[in-house]
Design a protein around this motif. Structure first.
Motif, PDB file in Angstrom:
ATOM      1  N   VAL A   1      -4.053  85.057  15.824  1.00 46.47           N
ATOM      2  CA  VAL A   1      -3.828  84.228  17.010  1.00 46.47           C
ATOM      3  C   VAL A   1      -4.030  85.088  18.255  1.00 46.47           C
ATOM      4  O   VAL A   1      -3.487  86.194  18.344  1.00 46.47           O
ATOM      5  N   PHE A   2      -4.837  84.587  19.184  1.00 44.76           N
ATOM      6  CA  PHE A   2      -5.126  85.299  20.432  1.00 44.76           C
ATOM      7  C   PHE A   2      -4.823  84.395  21.624  1.00 44.76           C
ATOM      8  O   PHE A   2      -4.919  83.169  21.521  1.00 44.76           O
ATOM      9  N   PHE A   3      -4.512  85.002  22.760  1.00 44.55           N
ATOM     10  CA  PHE A   3      -4.514  84.310  24.040  1.00 44.55           C
ATOM     11  C   PHE A   3      -5.807  84.701  24.760  1.00 44.55           C
ATOM     12  O   PHE A   3      -6.333  85.793  24.533  1.00 44.55           O
ATOM     13  N   GLU A   4      -6.297  83.842  25.645  1.00 40.98           N
ATOM     14  CA  GLU A   4      -7.449  84.218  26.455  1.00 40.98           C
ATOM     15  C   GLU A   4      -7.481  83.393  27.734  1.00 40.98           C
ATOM     16  O   GLU A   4      -7.033  82.242  27.753  1.00 40.98           O
ATOM     17  N   ALA A   5      -8.002  84.014  28.792  1.00 42.02           N
ATOM     18  CA  ALA A   5      -8.186  83.312  30.061  1.00 42.02           C
ATOM     19  C   ALA A   5      -9.405  82.413  29.931  1.00 42.02           C
ATOM     20  O   ALA A   5     -10.384  82.773  29.258  1.00 42.02           O
ATOM     21  N   PRO A   6      -9.396  81.237  30.556  1.00 43.76           N
ATOM     22  CA  PRO A   6     -10.525  80.305  30.388  1.00 43.76           C
ATOM     23  C   PRO A   6     -11.871  80.869  30.818  1.00 43.76           C
ATOM     24  O   PRO A   6     -12.886  80.600  30.173  1.00 43.76           O
ATOM     25  N   HIS A   7     -11.899  81.697  31.873  1.00 45.23           N
ATOM     26  CA  HIS A   7     -13.187  82.224  32.332  1.00 45.23           C
ATOM     27  C   HIS A   7     -13.742  83.322  31.427  1.00 45.23           C
ATOM     28  O   HIS A   7     -14.901  83.715  31.568  1.00 45.23           O
ATOM     29  N   ARG A   8     -12.934  83.815  30.494  1.00 51.17           N
ATOM     30  CA  ARG A   8     -13.428  84.814  29.539  1.00 51.17           C
ATOM     31  C   ARG A   8     -13.576  84.244  28.135  1.00 51.17           C
ATOM     32  O   ARG A   8     -13.922  84.968  27.199  1.00 51.17           O
TER      33      ARG A   8
END
Length: 282
Positions: free
Chosen positions: A162-169
């Motif tokens: 499970v990862f988090f990520e910013a929408p622009h990346r």
């Protein structure tokens, strides 16, 4: 000498205010000090809940976490109750809270948690991927080289990730994951969980990377299937081509899809969708 202070790590709603428990209302109303990642969002939450904050409210975010943690430890040693709350989810999970918790444990101050919603377990539950064993990897490194090295080290991880990520990346991270894990590795992109525009997009990493190129907004959690020892990750285009080859040789399309999907270790419905998106209407 340590007093009777207590550190409370409070889970905040990740979208719906209705997910807040009665205990969070009571704790916010009675706390001596509330350390909030964003004090304005805390006051907005309190207003939505109809809670009057009687304790002192202080900011506690990434940039001031180290210095503020020392100050809060002194408050705890004076016998006060300190509540830590972030913008969403549980403190300490890719959010401020870890340093203060560690210092409190060292100082012998009682630490407890007020459980609440978490994007990690919520995304895992709705992903459709195995949830019996999983690991949380937080945000992938921002720099391409660092990210590639981190993901390469996870290529043989057998647990669901499970990862988090910013929408622009998102698009670049999914492309890097497709490179490291294989474009056919199953994954789910969970966007705006529990909110009005909640969306869960499932498919192979290559397919998801192409989708994300169009731009995605909101809070993002990525769930990626773990590596299966002995399994060779296959490109979705190769799987579709294999189905078409079998059909050309006389096999029924649905039977070909079922056979290829079984060999690739993927859901039949997922391959069915890939085949029919790539085939002209008949």
């Amino acid at each position: 000498m340590t007093g009777n202070g207590r550190l409370v790590l409070a889970g905040a709603p990740i979208g719906q205010v209705g997910d807040v428990s009665p205990r969070l209302r009571e704790t916010l109303a009675s706390a001596d000090v509330i350390a909030a990642e964003d004090t304005r969002r805390l006051r907005r939450l309190a207003a939505d809940l109809g809670v009057e904050l009687t304790g002192r409210v202080v900011s506690y975010y990434d940039q001031n976490e180290a210095g503020r943690a020392q100050e809060l430890i002194e408050t705890l040693k004076q016998g006060r109750t300190v509540v830590v709350i972030t913008d969403a989810g549980m403190p300490g999970v890719s959010d401020p809270g870890y340093r203060l918790t560690s210092l409190a444990v060292e100082a012998g101050v009682p630490v407890t948690a007020l459980p609440g919603p978490s994007a990690v377990t919520t995304a895992l539950a709705v992903s459709g991927l195995a949830s019996d064993r999983f690991c949380f990897e937080g945000f992938p490194p921002r720099k391409p080289g660092d990210r590639a090295r981190r993901l390469a080290g996870l290529a043989t991880e057998e647990r669901t990730m499970v990862f988090f990520e910013a929408p622009h990346r998102l698009a670049s991270s999914l492309a890097a994951m497709a490179e490291a894990f294989g474009p056919g590795r199953r994954a789910a992109v969970c966007r705006e969980l529990t909110k009005t525009y909640e969306e869960v997009r499932r498919g192979g990493l290559g397919e998801l990377a192409a989708w994300a190129e169009g731009g995605v907004k909101g809070e993002i959690t990525i769930v990626v299937a773990g590596h299966v020892p002995g399994e060779v990750e296959r490109d979705p285009a190769e799987l579709v081509a294999e189905v078409e080859r079998r059909v050309a040789e006389g096999e029924k399309r649905n039977a070909a899809i079922a056979g290829v999907a079984k060999e690739a270790g993927m859901p039949k419905r997922e391959l069915y969708d890939l085949v029919h998106r790539g085939s002209p209407a008949s």
